[in-house]
Every structure is written in structure tokens, then in C-alpha cells.
Scaffold this active site. Structure first.
Site: not given
Length: 492
Positions: A313, A396
């Protein structure tokens, strides 16, 4: 945008649109976003720009992670931008125009930009799979080879898509000429998204969750995100004595790791609250957090593993000159999403449907209209007066709350500066693409003494390189007397 007097949400929309062009492997128009906003007085909102499950039956086989079978949701990032712009105008007095915020991204897509080292890495890493991904050859790979870092990449199809959005508005993505092009491209790839699926895509506005930590109030997004997990971790740590420990020591990291483990035990119950009963109050109440904290021993590690989720992301944060704050994560879930380009639009579609389960009784079983479980965890910290002090977030997946536990304890418990807090050694509990063991990954600059001590406490320790991108790529924006300061992760 900030220099021109724009609000924090306006700046994020413009930056988010540009990221959809220059970071196509991590986020884009075919993905989602989770927003936290707080005005100068601390009034706070959460915008869940999450695509819902499409109108189709429950899959009868395990859901794949790539390809047409992984596309089980719509994409809501564009609707989220429009929702945030409306909030900016109504609540913050913003005057930014939609077309002005989207146009810079269209220009970059048309004129081109250098391929980043991150994009080059993830293209090369996925090259054996990319050969089967429609639309990637000639766009992100050339003659079967990945585009190298620094290569000039033009995306004319995406530029045309962004031009259409700038001219016709966000809803054209869902109900207009652009929607028809998107549907045609997805249908050509065997994906059964209907026009009604796109038309029904709407951002949910709700209140963020909040929990005190030391002398601040932390905000996080509610279910179906793991924001509640971050608040549990910090709530557990708030009941432990960190002040007497050395920052970055084995004792400090051990408490963070154990808090993560105990919070993650409740995570399997997180799902779309419209489809599942989630006792948020119980999960964040004093009795629950007291009990979890009491199970942590300073000299012994809790056995692991627990299920692990992959994902990538991009984090964006802004504080404007008036003190209004926005903290946002945009994502197409895995790097390169589902590996599907929607026809001639240049849009890479997400594989967030892979976060659903095909077992009917599972709390995250797929259902039309349902939002999948989400790892996105943007945050805002309010000061003692209830006003935004800093915004934070990281890339993450499962590692997001783990990274943030280290970042926040360095900032708050140890009064570290932003650069020191962002550079401090981190851990990652779980598997990675290079190590499928459910071990405790520790960054190399923690040092052999810290790693040895953690091993003696019962952790299965595995070293990863210093400043490894596996440990998250975080960002911070802090309110200052002069305005605001932004700080990026050295791992990025």
C-alpha cells in the site's frame, strides 16, 4: 497544494492521484483507500473508501490471489477522493476544484515519469507471473522484460482516464462513459462485475475509533480494518512500564512484540460490521486490555504463529496551515493487485477479494455488498487539548500495527525525534516472500546483542537487512509552531 492554501484533504487527493500514476504497483484507480481526518479543533471522521463485494454467488473453491477469480470487489478510491473534497468544502471551507486536483496526475501520466526502484523490483520479482497478466506487456514490461529503474514510462491510456475523471467528475467512474469502458475491459477478462455493482459503490463515513495512550488520544479506523488491533496494541503497552527501558533494547522490543501477539488473537473476529457482530467496546475496554497486559511476561515469549496476510500500500499524510489533518492509505492489496488491466483504461484492478473466505460460516465469507477485512491502518494523534498533533501510517499489511508500535513508543515514550523514530530498528512477526517461516524478523541495525537477548527470551529470531523495506515504509507529519513538518521512512 498546501503552499497554494489548499486544505489537507485537497493536498492528499492531488498527491493520491499522482501516486496512482507513479506507484502503479502499490495503488491506483482500481483500488481502495481508508481516510482519517480531524479538523483544527479535533472533530474527527473516517472515510472508508472500500469497494464492496460484487453481486455474484459465493465461490465454491478457495479464492485465488491473482487473476479474474480474485476480482470480487469494486474499487472505491475515486469515490473516496470526491467524498473527501466534499468534506473539505463543507467543513473546512476549502475552495479546491476537482479538475485542478486531478489534472497534475493526468499530465504526468501523459508526459511520463521515471520508473521507481520499487516498481522495478516488484516487476522483476513477479516476472514469471506477469507473462499471464493481460495488459501488462507493452505497459509495465517490454518484450517480456521488466522496465528498469529510471526508464521513462508513459501511460497514455491512464492519462485519458484521468482526463475523463477531471472533466466529468468522480461518478463517471461508476455510472458514466468511463464506467462502461471499465466494465467492458473487465468483462473481456472474464470478470462478472455488473453496472449496478459500480453504481452502488459509495464511501462509508463513520467515526474513527479512539483510545488514550499516555497523554495523547490515538485515532484509528473502525472495522472492517485492523485499526482496532493497533489501538489494542497501544492500550496493552500503555499498561506496561516502558519508561525505565532503553529505547530499541531487547526489553523494549519484546514488550511491543508480545503486545502484538495478544492483540492479534482478537483480529480474526474483525469483519464488516454490517454483516457480523463485533464487540468493539469489549475489545477496547479496560478489563480486556488489563487482562492481555497481565499475560505478558518480561522474561518469556508467547508461542507463535498466527495467520499471516500479504499486502502492499501507500501512505499519505498532511497537516494544513489551519491545523486540519488527513491520514490516508491507498492500496490495490498485493503488489500489482489482481494482475488485471481493465481494457483500454490503463487501470490495474485490485485483488482485495482475496481477503474474503469461501467458507460460508467464516466471519469474512464473501457476500455481495460486503466489505472485506482490511489491513489499512492510518492514524492521527491528538494532543492534550484534543487537536491534531501528528499523523502517521505505514505500508506493510500485517506489519502495519507492528511497525507503528515501534514508531509510536519511540515518539511518545522516549520523546525521540521523527528521524530517529523512523530509523529505529523494527521487527516483523510472520512470513515474508523470502522467508516462509513464522519467525520474528529483526532488522540488522538492532545489533547482535538485542537479537541474542530476544532469542534467549524464546523468540525464533531471523535477521533481515538493516532498514529493510520488509519492516514497513512509514511516514509522519507533525504540527509545529511554524506549520507542519513531513518526514519519510529511510526504508523508502
Amino acid at each position: 497544494m498546501l503552499d497554494a492554501g489548499g486544505t489537507a484533504p485537497e493536498a492528499i487527493i492531488a498527491a493520491g492521484a499522482v501516486l496512482s500514476v507513479v506507484a502503479p504497483h502499490f495503488c491506483g484507480l482500481g483500488g481502495d483507500a481508508v481516510w482519517l481526518v480531524a479538523d483544527r479543533m479535533g472533530d474527527r471522521r473516517c472515510f472508508l473508501a472500500i469497494g464492496q463485494g460484487i453481486d455474484r454467488p459465493l465461490p465454491t473453491a478457495p479464492i485465488p490471489t491473482r487473476g479474474a477469480g480474485a476480482v470480487l470487489t469494486t474499487a472505491a478510491v475515486v469515490d473516496g477522493w470526491a467524498h473527501a473534497l466534499d468534506y473539505s468544502a463543507r467543513v473546512l471551507g476549502g475552495t479546491g476544484k476537482w479538475q485542478d486536483l486531478i489534472a497534475p496526475a493526468a499530465t504526468i501520466a501523459r508526459q511520463g515519469h521515471p520508473v521507481s526502484t520499487s516498481q522495478a523490483f516488484w516487476t522483476e520479482f513477479r516476472l514469471p507471473e506477469i507473462a499471464d497478466w493481460p495488459g501488462f506487456e507493452g505497459l509495465f514490461v517490454a518484450d517480456g522484460q521488466p522496465l528498469r529503474a529510471g526508464t521513462h514510462l508513459r501511460q497514455p491510456a491512464l492519462a485519458e482516464t484521468l482526463d475523463t475523471l477531471a472533466e466529468r467528475g468522480a461518478r463517471d467512474f461508476y455510472e458514466g462513459t468511463l464506467a462502461r469502458r471499465i466494465l467492458r475491459g473487465l468483462h473481456d477478462n472474464g470478470i462478472p462485475i455488473a453496472a449496478t455493482d459500480l453504481a452502488q459503490t459509495r464511501t462509508r463515513e463513520t467515526l474513527p475509533l479512539s483510545a488514550p495512550y499516555r497523554n495523547r488520544l490515538l485515532l484509528a479506523p473502525p472495522p472492517p480494518t485492523q485499526g482496532i488491533t493497533l489501538l489494542q496494541i497501544m492500550g496493552i503497552l500503555g499498561r506496561l512500564e516502558l519508561a525505565g527501558l532503553t529505547a530499541g533494547s531487547a526489553a523494549h522490543l519484546h514488550l511491543c512484540i508480545e503486545a502484538v501477539k495478544h492483540a492479534f488473537k482478537d483480529r480474526p473476529s474483525i469483519a464488516d460490521p454490517k454483516f457480523a457482530a463485533i464487540d468493539v467496546e469489549r475489545m477496547l475496554c479496560d478489563a480486556t486490555l488489563d487482562a492481555k497486559a497481565a499475560k505478558i511476561f518480561p522474561n518469556r515469549a508467547l508461542p507463535w504463529p498466527e495467520p499471516w496476510q500479504h499486502g502492499d500500500t501507500a501512505f499519505l499524510g498532511a497537516i494544513d496551515s489551519a491545523g486540519n489533518a488527513a491520514s490516508v492509505l491507498q492500496s490495490t492489496y498485493f503488489d500489482w493487485g489482481a494482475g488485471v488491466v481493465a481494457g483500454d483504461t490503463g487501470i490495474v484492478w485490485q485483488n482485495r477479494g482475496a481477503a474474503f473466505n469461501s467458507a460460508p460460516a467464516h466471519v469474512n465469507a464473501f457476500a455481495p455488498g460486503k466489505l472485506p477485512f482490511y489491513t489499512l491502518t492510518p492514524g492521527i494523534a491528538l494532543n492534550g487539548a484534543g487537536r491534531p498533533e501528528f499523523v502517521f501510517g505505514t505500508q506493510g499489511a500485517d506489519g502495519q500495527p507492528q511497525t507503528l508500535s515501534v514508531l509510536l513508543t519511540h515518539l511518545i515514550d522516549y520523546q525521540a525525534g521523527p528521524a530517529e523514530a523512523l530509523g529505529a530498528p523494527r521487527f516483523l512477526l510472520g512470513r515474508t516472500f523470502s522467508d516462509q517461516r513464522d519467525s520474528l524478523k529483526i532488522e540488522g541495525h538492532a545489533g547482535p546483542e538485542v537479537m541474542g537477548r530476544l532469542a534467549r527470551l524464546g523468540h525464533e529470531v531471523a535477521a533481515i537487512p538493516a532498514y529493510s523495506p520488509l519492516a514497513g515504509q512509514a511516514g509522519l507529519v507533525l504540527r509545529t509552531a511554524e506549520g507542519a513538518d513531513g518526514h519519510h521512512d529511510p526504508r523508502g
